[in-house]
Scaffold this motif. Structure first.
Motif, PDB file in Angstrom:
ATOM      1  N   MET A 161       0.833  -1.156   0.000  1.00  0.00           N
ATOM      2  CA  MET A 161       0.000   0.000   0.000  1.00  0.00           C
ATOM      3  C   MET A 161       0.882   1.223   0.000  1.00  0.00           C
ATOM      4  O   MET A 161       1.589   1.465   0.952  1.00  0.00           O
ATOM      5  CB  MET A 161      -0.883   0.015   1.223  1.00  0.00           C
ATOM      6  N   ALA A 162       0.803   1.960  -1.045  1.00  0.00           N
ATOM      7  CA  ALA A 162       1.614   3.152  -1.151  1.00  0.00           C
ATOM      8  C   ALA A 162       1.030   4.239  -0.269  1.00  0.00           C
ATOM      9  O   ALA A 162      -0.129   4.582  -0.363  1.00  0.00           O
ATOM     10  CB  ALA A 162       1.687   3.612  -2.595  1.00  0.00           C
ATOM     11  N   SER A 163       1.838   4.730   0.598  1.00  0.00           N
ATOM     12  CA  SER A 163       1.402   5.815   1.469  1.00  0.00           C
ATOM     13  C   SER A 163       1.791   7.123   0.815  1.00  0.00           C
ATOM     14  O   SER A 163       2.954   7.360   0.530  1.00  0.00           O
ATOM     15  CB  SER A 163       2.071   5.677   2.834  1.00  0.00           C
ATOM     16  N   SER A 164       0.806   7.934   0.568  1.00  0.00           N
ATOM     17  CA  SER A 164       1.086   9.180  -0.138  1.00  0.00           C
ATOM     18  C   SER A 164       1.536  10.271   0.805  1.00  0.00           C
ATOM     19  O   SER A 164       2.309  11.127   0.438  1.00  0.00           O
ATOM     20  CB  SER A 164      -0.157   9.635  -0.896  1.00  0.00           C
ATOM     21  N   GLY A 165       1.023  10.256   2.034  1.00  0.00           N
ATOM     22  CA  GLY A 165       1.369  11.286   2.990  1.00  0.00           C
ATOM     23  C   GLY A 165       0.721  12.624   2.693  1.00  0.00           C
ATOM     24  O   GLY A 165       0.921  13.579   3.398  1.00  0.00           O
ATOM     25  N   VAL A 166      -0.069  12.694   1.613  1.00  0.00           N
ATOM     26  CA  VAL A 166      -0.714  13.937   1.218  1.00  0.00           C
ATOM     27  C   VAL A 166      -2.211  13.722   1.312  1.00  0.00           C
ATOM     28  O   VAL A 166      -2.722  12.693   0.945  1.00  0.00           O
ATOM     29  CB  VAL A 166      -0.335  14.322  -0.235  1.00  0.00           C
ATOM     30  N   SER A 167      -2.912  14.713   1.792  1.00  0.00           N
ATOM     31  CA  SER A 167      -4.361  14.618   1.831  1.00  0.00           C
ATOM     32  C   SER A 167      -4.906  14.504   0.418  1.00  0.00           C
ATOM     33  O   SER A 167      -4.437  15.161  -0.491  1.00  0.00           O
ATOM     34  CB  SER A 167      -4.940  15.858   2.515  1.00  0.00           C
ATOM     35  N   GLY A 168      -5.861  13.630   0.246  1.00  0.00           N
ATOM     36  CA  GLY A 168      -6.446  13.470  -1.071  1.00  0.00           C
ATOM     37  C   GLY A 168      -5.915  12.262  -1.796  1.00  0.00           C
ATOM     38  O   GLY A 168      -6.282  12.015  -2.922  1.00  0.00           O
ATOM     39  N   GLY A 169      -5.036  11.470  -1.198  1.00  0.00           N
ATOM     40  CA  GLY A 169      -4.618  10.220  -1.783  1.00  0.00           C
ATOM     41  C   GLY A 169      -3.408  10.303  -2.668  1.00  0.00           C
ATOM     42  O   GLY A 169      -2.994   9.313  -3.228  1.00  0.00           O
ATOM     43  N   GLY A 170      -2.799  11.426  -2.855  1.00  0.00           N
ATOM     44  CA  GLY A 170      -1.544  11.511  -3.561  1.00  0.00           C
ATOM     45  C   GLY A 170      -1.661  11.696  -5.054  1.00  0.00           C
ATOM     46  O   GLY A 170      -0.673  11.824  -5.725  1.00  0.00           O
ATOM     47  N   SER A 218      -3.467  13.934  -8.317  1.00  0.00           N
ATOM     48  CA  SER A 218      -3.442  15.374  -8.535  1.00  0.00           C
ATOM     49  C   SER A 218      -4.268  16.043  -7.438  1.00  0.00           C
ATOM     50  O   SER A 218      -5.140  15.420  -6.849  1.00  0.00           O
ATOM     51  CB  SER A 218      -4.022  15.693  -9.921  1.00  0.00           C
ATOM     52  N   PRO A 219      -3.984  17.300  -7.137  1.00  0.00           N
ATOM     53  CA  PRO A 219      -4.718  17.978  -6.073  1.00  0.00           C
ATOM     54  C   PRO A 219      -6.227  17.923  -6.334  1.00  0.00           C
ATOM     55  O   PRO A 219      -6.688  18.207  -7.432  1.00  0.00           O
ATOM     56  CB  PRO A 219      -4.201  19.412  -6.118  1.00  0.00           C
ATOM     57  N   GLY A 220      -6.973  17.507  -5.306  1.00  0.00           N
ATOM     58  CA  GLY A 220      -8.419  17.426  -5.429  1.00  0.00           C
ATOM     59  C   GLY A 220      -8.911  16.051  -5.845  1.00  0.00           C
ATOM     60  O   GLY A 220     -10.103  15.801  -5.806  1.00  0.00           O
ATOM     61  N   ALA A 257     -10.404  16.567   3.564  1.00  0.00           N
ATOM     62  CA  ALA A 257      -9.018  16.789   3.997  1.00  0.00           C
ATOM     63  C   ALA A 257      -8.647  15.904   5.177  1.00  0.00           C
ATOM     64  O   ALA A 257      -7.500  15.495   5.319  1.00  0.00           O
ATOM     65  CB  ALA A 257      -8.811  18.254   4.355  1.00  0.00           C
ATOM     66  N   GLU A 258      -9.621  15.590   6.033  1.00  0.00           N
ATOM     67  CA  GLU A 258      -9.359  14.764   7.216  1.00  0.00           C
ATOM     68  C   GLU A 258      -9.718  13.288   6.991  1.00  0.00           C
ATOM     69  O   GLU A 258      -9.907  12.542   7.944  1.00  0.00           O
ATOM     70  CB  GLU A 258     -10.106  15.314   8.435  1.00  0.00           C
ATOM     71  N   CYS A 259      -9.779  12.853   5.754  1.00  0.00           N
ATOM     72  CA  CYS A 259     -10.132  11.467   5.424  1.00  0.00           C
ATOM     73  C   CYS A 259      -9.137  10.499   6.067  1.00  0.00           C
ATOM     74  O   CYS A 259      -7.921  10.617   5.862  1.00  0.00           O
ATOM     75  CB  CYS A 259     -10.139  11.273   3.907  1.00  0.00           C
ATOM     76  N   VAL A 260      -9.642   9.566   6.842  1.00  0.00           N
ATOM     77  CA  VAL A 260      -8.784   8.618   7.550  1.00  0.00           C
ATOM     78  C   VAL A 260      -8.144   7.606   6.592  1.00  0.00           C
ATOM     79  O   VAL A 260      -7.098   7.033   6.888  1.00  0.00           O
ATOM     80  CB  VAL A 260      -9.579   7.910   8.686  1.00  0.00           C
TER      81      VAL A 260
END
Length: 172
Positions: free
Chosen positions: A1-10, A12-14, A29-32
């Protein structure tokens, strides 16, 4: 499982994370799920979790775990869900049992090899206790085919080829 570390799943933005993409909802933005299910292949991984445990239960489980341990918890839940889909009764216990059998077999082979070495050393010492040249055994007792593993050998892959196996092919 690739961890993106960015909100939104890694992606493109959005773009939604894999879980939100599967659930066809906007990724907050706070998606677990966002740090653990990337936009590319996270939807396929989350599909198994959703089918076995449900999205709400998976979200509650991840929220109860310390943030530092959530990545490992997400990987574990994903593995268990995929195992449950393959074997609804035993789940990952089937794979664990196969690995335990493999460990027991290898331990027995080590004991046999130690016994043969001790026997060879005793035979080389001779009846008077003199040491001479140690004869090498004619054939090593551990043939390569007896050392074959039951897993795919992909120790870096967290699923160890689990999805590549056919139904009921957990042991040789």
């Amino acid at each position: 499982m690739a961890s993106s570390g960015v909100s939104g799943g890694g992606g493109s933005p959005g773009s939604p994370c894999g879980a939100c993409k599967f659930l066809r909802r906007k990724c907050a933005a706070e998606c677990v799920f966002a740090p653990h299910f990337c936009a590319e292949d996270g939807a396929a991984q989350f599909a198994a979790i959703h089918k076995v445990f449900g999205a709400s239960n998976a979200a509650k489980l991840l929220q109860q775990v310390a943030p530092a341990d959530r990545s490992e918890a997400a990987a574990t839940v994903t593995y268990e869900a995929q195992a449950r889909l393959r074997d609804p009764i035993y789940g990952c216990v089937t794979h664990i049992f196969a690995l335990q059998q493999q460990v027991a077999s290898l331990q027995m082979q080590v004991l046999q090899a130690k016994a043969q070495v001790a026997q060879t050393m005793a035979a080389a010492a001779g009846p008077q206790g003199t040491t001479g040249s140690i004869p090498l055994p004619q054939r090593w007792p551990l043939e390569p085919e007896s050392l074959s593993t039951q897993s795919s050998g992909c120790y870096s892959d967290m699923y160890c080829g689990f999805g590549d196996q056919e139904e009921g092919s957990y042991t040789k």
